[in-house]
Design a protein around this motif. Structure first.
Motif, short mmCIF file in Angstrom:
data_model
loop_
_atom_site.label_atom_id
_atom_site.label_comp_id
_atom_site.label_asym_id
_atom_site.label_seq_id
_atom_site.Cartn_x
_atom_site.Cartn_y
_atom_site.Cartn_z
N ASN A 65 0.93 -1.72 0.19
CA ASN A 65 -0.24 0.02 0.45
C ASN A 65 1.05 1.30 -0.05
O ASN A 65 1.88 1.32 0.09
CB ASN A 65 -1.40 -0.26 0.60
N GLU A 66 0.47 2.28 -0.34
CA GLU A 66 1.28 3.66 -0.24
C GLU A 66 -0.08 5.17 -0.23
O GLU A 66 -1.26 4.76 -0.76
CB GLU A 66 1.03 3.76 -2.35
N TYR A 67 0.58 5.59 0.49
CA TYR A 67 0.15 6.91 0.99
C TYR A 67 0.11 7.62 -0.16
O TYR A 67 1.04 8.34 0.68
CB TYR A 67 -0.39 6.54 2.60
N ILE A 68 -0.49 8.37 -0.03
CA ILE A 68 0.14 9.93 -0.82
C ILE A 68 -0.64 11.06 -0.17
O ILE A 68 -1.70 10.61 0.31
CB ILE A 68 -0.64 10.23 -2.95
N ILE A 69 0.31 11.80 0.23
CA ILE A 69 0.11 12.60 1.01
C ILE A 69 0.13 14.44 0.06
O ILE A 69 1.32 15.00 -1.17
CB ILE A 69 1.37 12.67 2.40
N SER A 70 -1.19 14.99 0.50
CA SER A 70 -1.45 16.35 -0.30
C SER A 70 -1.94 17.60 0.55
O SER A 70 -2.35 17.48 1.42
CB SER A 70 -2.25 15.80 -1.23
N LEU A 71 -1.22 18.67 -0.01
CA LEU A 71 -1.79 19.70 0.46
C LEU A 71 -3.53 20.20 0.06
O LEU A 71 -4.02 21.44 0.77
CB LEU A 71 -0.97 21.28 -0.48
N ASP A 72 -3.50 19.60 -1.27
CA ASP A 72 -4.88 19.98 -1.40
C ASP A 72 -6.11 18.52 -0.95
O ASP A 72 -6.13 17.25 -1.38
CB ASP A 72 -4.45 20.19 -3.39
N ALA A 73 -7.25 18.98 -0.37
CA ALA A 73 -7.94 17.80 -0.39
C ALA A 73 -8.57 17.20 -1.56
O ALA A 73 -9.16 15.84 -1.71
CB ALA A 73 -9.36 18.74 0.85
N ASP A 74 -8.54 17.97 -3.09
CA ASP A 74 -9.58 17.68 -3.41
C ASP A 74 -8.14 16.85 -5.08
O ASP A 74 -8.69 16.77 -6.19
CB ASP A 74 -10.17 18.58 -4.33
N ASP A 75 -6.84 17.25 -4.49
CA ASP A 75 -6.31 16.69 -5.68
C ASP A 75 -4.89 15.90 -4.60
O ASP A 75 -4.21 16.41 -4.78
CB ASP A 75 -5.13 18.10 -6.70
N ILE A 76 -4.81 14.51 -4.98
CA ILE A 76 -4.10 13.75 -3.83
C ILE A 76 -3.79 12.78 -5.43
O ILE A 76 -4.29 11.82 -5.84
CB ILE A 76 -4.99 12.96 -2.71
N SER A 77 -2.08 13.37 -5.56
CA SER A 77 -1.79 12.71 -6.73
C SER A 77 -0.24 13.11 -6.48
O SER A 77 0.67 14.13 -6.28
CB SER A 77 -2.04 12.59 -8.02
N GLN A 78 1.23 12.27 -7.18
CA GLN A 78 2.13 12.57 -7.07
C GLN A 78 2.81 13.39 -8.15
O GLN A 78 3.75 14.21 -8.16
CB GLN A 78 2.73 11.13 -7.62
N GLY A 79 1.29 13.53 -9.12
CA GLY A 79 1.72 14.33 -10.11
C GLY A 79 1.44 15.68 -10.00
O GLY A 79 1.33 16.72 -10.75
N SER A 80 0.49 15.96 -8.71
CA SER A 80 0.07 17.03 -8.02
C SER A 80 1.13 18.48 -7.70
O SER A 80 2.12 17.82 -6.95
CB SER A 80 -1.09 16.75 -7.19
N ASN A 81 0.79 19.67 -7.96
CA ASN A 81 1.52 20.57 -7.04
C ASN A 81 1.74 20.85 -6.05
O ASN A 81 2.31 21.10 -4.94
CB ASN A 81 1.54 21.72 -8.50
#
Length: 380
Positions: free
Chosen positions: A167-183
């Motif tokens: 499993n992987e958990y992707i962590i993001s600053l944006d709750a609507d855009d959670i992916s590794q390619g996101s800014n």
């Protein structure tokens, strides 16, 4: 409004410019204004002329304005006014960043960069984690009140993905855009097949000279690096391991977390270095810290294992834990002061509390707490 969206918003700066433009027109006959306008032409902080007037303010006056805003707006949502000051122009942003100190020094979370800086030393940042089981998504909020039902200020979001046997958990600053390619991508958490060993990856190099993980699975993009400003790899900053319970004895999970924690501003202030020494210690400025779970005690009357969470945990769960800093065991006198630096516990069906302090950052604390979700048959 998330920290990232508040930082990108320019509504407040626009109103500042309009106000200054009106004042400038009202004082058009003053000779001092003409000298100011001539000086504005030499200002290169901001590309547009409307913001140049604000960038040309006297540094003493500008610093006093931002200092008063920073001291009066000490809690969210009012603290968004401090972020708005940093959005006016580059000069305002530089002065705001100098006045709004890091969480380890001021105890306040202001900019997105604060999420990767150490927490306060004398108290803990109290946070809430909300879980959405249907979408396997987790949301981290900064608690603004003592109530467990209030969401508070949004900080980070994470989503669990299944990749082959792990499993992987992707962590993001944006709750609507959670992916590794996101800014908005800030890092990820990767587990092994059994879900007992986890690795924490940061999207940014933790120090100068840091090399990204060589594994192909740790790359952010399948193709080559698309921009020199966007690192194509991930940088390992810590690990979390759960010990096996081969005898199936009764008891809580046992954890050990070796981490590379970011240095605090206080260390830099107390120990100033010259440029030569600073270059030599740039790669070792991250402090190596080992966290272990605090051993609970057996309560004869309640017939359960107990820890003192000081009212921050209300539901018994195998996920509940407290971590203490033990220092580097390989170093002489490396034993820590055994103070709790992170505690995590359940208060509702899908609501959990997360309280952290120095030397952990919000990003590291959130990643450690994410490891507690999911079944671990080998550890229970």
């Amino acid at each position: 409004m998330s920290l990232r969206k508040a930082f990108l918003s320019r509504k407040f700066s626009k109103s500042f410019r309009e106000l200054f433009r009106d004042e400038d027109q009202a004082r058009g006959g003053d000779g001092r204004v003409s000298r100011d306008s001539a000086e504005l032409d030499r200002v290169a902080d901001c590309p547009d002329s409307s913001s140049s007037s604000w960038s040309a303010m006297l540094p003493e006056l500008l610093g006093e304005i931002i200092r008063r805003v920073e001291s009066s707006e000490d809690k969210w949502p009012h603290r968004q006014n401090v972020v708005a000051c940093a959005c006016v122009c580059k000069r305002w942003r530089d002065i705001t960043k100098e006045i709004a100190r890091s969480p380890s020094y001021s105890g306040k979370i202001t900019f997105p960069s604060c999420l990767k800086q150490p927490g306060p030393r004398d108290f803990t940042h109290q946070c809430l984690i909300k879980r959405n089981k249907k979408t396997s998504t987790f949301y981290l909020y900064l608690a603004l009140t003592q109530s467990f039902t209030d969401k508070g200020k949004f900080l980070l979001a994470a989503r669990r993905y299944r990749h082959g046997s792990h499993n992987e958990y992707i962590i993001s600053l944006d709750a609507d855009d959670i992916s590794q390619g996101s800014n908005a991508y800030v890092g990820k958490l990767s587990s092994d097949f059994l879900g007992t060993n986890f690795t924490i990856y940061d999207s940014q190099p933790p120090h100068s000279g840091a090399k990204p993980a060589s594994s192909r699975s740790t790359r952010r993009f399948a193709s080559k690096q698309i921009s020199p400003q966007v690192p194509a790899g991930n940088f390992e900053v810590g690990q979390v391991s759960y010990k096996f319970n081969l005898l199936k004895s009764r008891g809580p999970r046992r954890m050990i977390c070796p981490l590379n924690c970011p240095p605090s501003d206080e260390t830099a202030i107390e120990k100033p270095m010259d440029k030569c020494k600073l270059k030599k210690t740039a790669s070792t400025s991250y402090g190596y810290t080992v966290l272990r779970n605090k051993a609970p005690r057996w309560h004869d009357q309640l017939q359960c294992w107990c820890l003192n969470f000081h009212g921050r945990v209300t539901v018994a769960s195998v996920k509940n834990f407290q971590l203490v800093a033990t220092g580097d065991p390989s170093q002489p006198g490396g034993k820590g002061d055994e103070e709790t630096v992170l505690q995590f516990g359940k208060v509702g069906d899908d609501t959990f509390t997360m309280d952290y302090r120095q030397p952990l950052s919000a990003f590291q604390a959130f990643a450690i707490c994410l490891t507690s979700f999911g079944t671990k048959l080998a550890c229970e």
